[in-house]
Design a protein around this motif. Sequence first.
Motif, mmCIF file in Angstrom:
data_model
loop_
_atom_site.group_PDB
_atom_site.id
_atom_site.type_symbol
_atom_site.label_atom_id
_atom_site.label_comp_id
_atom_site.label_asym_id
_atom_site.label_seq_id
_atom_site.Cartn_x
_atom_site.Cartn_y
_atom_site.Cartn_z
ATOM 1 N N ARG A 11 0.836 -1.204 0.000
ATOM 2 C CA ARG A 11 0.000 0.000 0.000
ATOM 3 C C ARG A 11 0.874 1.260 0.000
ATOM 4 O O ARG A 11 0.607 2.210 -0.738
ATOM 5 N N VAL A 12 1.932 1.273 0.799
ATOM 6 C CA VAL A 12 2.822 2.438 0.867
ATOM 7 C C VAL A 12 3.512 2.645 -0.477
ATOM 8 O O VAL A 12 3.603 3.773 -0.972
ATOM 9 N N VAL A 13 3.993 1.573 -1.081
ATOM 10 C CA VAL A 13 4.646 1.682 -2.388
ATOM 11 C C VAL A 13 3.655 2.213 -3.417
ATOM 12 O O VAL A 13 3.980 3.095 -4.224
ATOM 13 N N GLY A 14 2.431 1.715 -3.386
ATOM 14 C CA GLY A 14 1.400 2.198 -4.305
ATOM 15 C C GLY A 14 1.105 3.673 -4.111
ATOM 16 O O GLY A 14 0.949 4.431 -5.073
ATOM 17 N N MET A 15 1.057 4.110 -2.856
ATOM 18 C CA MET A 15 0.794 5.516 -2.579
ATOM 19 C C MET A 15 1.952 6.398 -3.031
ATOM 20 O O MET A 15 1.732 7.495 -3.546
#
Length: 191
Positions: A11-15
């Motif tokens: 999720r952090v990488v996607g954000m």
Amino acid sequence: MKHDGQKGRIRVVGMVILLLLVAVSIGFAWTMSRMSASDSNALSYSLVDASAELLMEQEAAWEAGFWHDAYNMMLRKLGHFIEYLLIGIFASLFFLTCFERSLQRSLEKAPWRPFGIRRALFSILAVLLSGFLCFGASWLDEFYWQRVSQRHPRWFDVGVDLTGSLLGILACLMVFSIGRWAGSGSVGRKS
């Protein structure tokens, strides 16, 4: 438990990727704005000339200049629209993704509160922040034109930019909501 940690990192990488896409999209729009009017016109007229044979069969009308100039104006406004459509999509995806995690945390802390109202509030906040970002980027883009040779800010361009942004935000919100609803298996709370 290990699965939740991996899901959080994804999720952090996607954000981060979404935030970079927002920055690159705004950077592209502002880079195009730094061109002088003569350079910008030369670029857009070269695109018009390259596609002239595909769009116009009447050479006399094209040579007269009316369609040539009109098509150039439409092409330039379409460029504005598409730039800010992408900014609207990327910004709303970023904010919706950020608030989705906040929504899940609020459910863990207070599961007795109405779920639909919280989801709607988070979605409205994401849309407002995305709209504010798009308006700010568009306004700054036009404001910057005062400093570029032979360029002039126009409220019409801000309107075209905001129309593209609004369409991108609404399309993203609709797809995000449908995906969330379809993924939950029911209209209510995810299990």
